[in-house]
Design a protein around this motif. Structure first.
Motif, short mmCIF file in Angstrom:
data_model
loop_
_atom_site.label_atom_id
_atom_site.label_comp_id
_atom_site.label_asym_id
_atom_site.label_seq_id
_atom_site.Cartn_x
_atom_site.Cartn_y
_atom_site.Cartn_z
N ALA A 1 0.84 -1.19 0.00
CA ALA A 1 0.00 0.00 0.00
C ALA A 1 0.88 1.25 0.00
O ALA A 1 1.74 1.41 0.87
CB ALA A 1 -0.91 0.01 1.22
N VAL A 2 0.66 2.09 -1.00
CA VAL A 2 1.44 3.32 -1.15
C VAL A 2 0.48 4.47 -1.40
O VAL A 2 -0.09 4.60 -2.49
CB VAL A 2 2.44 3.22 -2.32
CG1 VAL A 2 3.20 4.52 -2.48
CG2 VAL A 2 3.40 2.06 -2.12
N ASP A 3 0.24 5.29 -0.38
CA ASP A 3 -0.57 6.49 -0.54
C ASP A 3 -1.93 6.17 -1.18
O ASP A 3 -2.35 6.83 -2.13
CB ASP A 3 0.19 7.53 -1.37
CG ASP A 3 -0.48 8.90 -1.35
OD1 ASP A 3 -1.21 9.18 -0.37
OD2 ASP A 3 -0.28 9.67 -2.31
N GLY A 4 -2.58 5.16 -0.65
CA GLY A 4 -3.91 4.81 -1.14
C GLY A 4 -3.92 3.98 -2.40
O GLY A 4 -5.00 3.74 -2.98
N ILE A 5 -2.76 3.54 -2.86
CA ILE A 5 -2.63 2.74 -4.08
C ILE A 5 -1.99 1.41 -3.71
O ILE A 5 -1.08 1.35 -2.89
CB ILE A 5 -1.75 3.48 -5.11
CG1 ILE A 5 -2.41 4.80 -5.52
CG2 ILE A 5 -1.46 2.61 -6.33
CD1 ILE A 5 -1.49 5.72 -6.29
#
Length: 291
Positions: free
Chosen positions: A14-18
């Protein structure tokens, strides 16, 4: 050193909502190489290179937002620009705690990776550019199709570029400039096209075609970074590429004191038919550079 090729694993973080999908192989303690893919593909383009590098390096290849198997929820309202692609990859490197790494940049991976280098200059140990452009001299005639949209952002100009997301165009990026196109596995361009054909993805690509003009505007910044920091650079080019042409490789010599420029007798996706040549040259370059 063991000669057993490390397995490539697929992961999501998970990276900044992605949910960023990535492939990884190699010893966790080995020097890191970050592979950044181009249009219209994904980390799948590096499936064979990963295995060649993973005996000596920790190799990580993410799928950019809008490509491959990275998932961007509609609720995220993600704006598809190269600035945002680079921010996502920067955050990806932070979450994975990648403090030092070399980057392999190709096509769209070049402006993404060079923006990352501007944001984290102390993290970059070396750059391998395979048809990864940073100079106007490297823009081939292909870009003449897109420049009118940069100049006049009308619906008609936008729709006139939709052919760039079709199967024939996708396949041609693999086969053009190759003496033996029948050796290229058809699953490469078929997978790319299947993912391109997802609902809404064509418009994402048109947004990025328009935004690419901002990369060209940033070329002087990329060049100044190279001039100031003087990272070890290998520019290895498919010399028959009509998208990013050989003068783009030669131009690295204008800003770097020591740069290695090499050519293979191939096209844009040169890794498909020239893996051994590129991988061997890359490994020797990294070793010589102390990476």
């Amino acid at each position: 050193m063991s000669n057993i090729i490390p397995a490539t694993t697929v992961k999501t973080v998970a990276v900044d909502g992605i949910d960023v999908f990535y492939r990884e192989a190699g010893d966790q303690k080995a020097p890191v190489i970050l592979l950044l893919h181009g249009f219209p593909t994904s980390s799948f383009q590096y499936r064979n290179l990963i295995t060649r590098l993973a005996l000596q390096y920790r190799v990580i290849a993410p799928d950019l937002p809008g490509f491959g198997f990275t998932v961007v929820p509609d609720s995220r309202k993600y704006v598809y620009s190269f600035a945002n692609l680079a921010k996502t990859i920067e955050e990806f490197t932070n979450i994975l705690k990648l403090n030092k790494f070399a980057i392999y940049i190709f096509d769209y991976g070049a402006p993404t990776g060079l923006r990352l280098a501007l944001a984290r200059p102390d993290a970059i140990t070396a750059i391998v550019s395979q048809n990864g452009n940073a100079f106007e001299e490297g823009l081939g005639d292909f870009w003449d199709h897109i420049r009118p949209y940069w100049a006049e952002q009308t619906k008609e100009k936008r729709e006139s570029l939709r052919w760039l997301t079709t199967f024939d165009t996708t396949k041609s990026q693999y086969t053009s400039g190759e003496k033996n196109p029948s050796a290229i596995p058809p699953e490469t361009y078929h997978l790319d096209q299947t993912l391109l054909d997802r609902p809404g993805n064509g418009d994402i690509q048109l947004d990025l075609f328009l935004d690419y003009r901002k990369n060209v505007e940033m070329y002087p910044e990329f060049q100044q970074y190279l001039r100031d920091r003087q990272p070890p650079v290998l520019a290895i080019w498919g010399k028959n590429d009509g998208i990013f042409i050989p003068p783009g490789a030669e131009a690295f010599k204008t800003v770097l004191k020591n740069v290695q420029v090499e050519y293979v007798d191939g096209g844009h996706f040169a890794l498909e038919n020239h893996l051994d040549e590129i991988a061997d040259t890359m490994l020797k370059f990294l070793d010589k550079s102390g990476i």
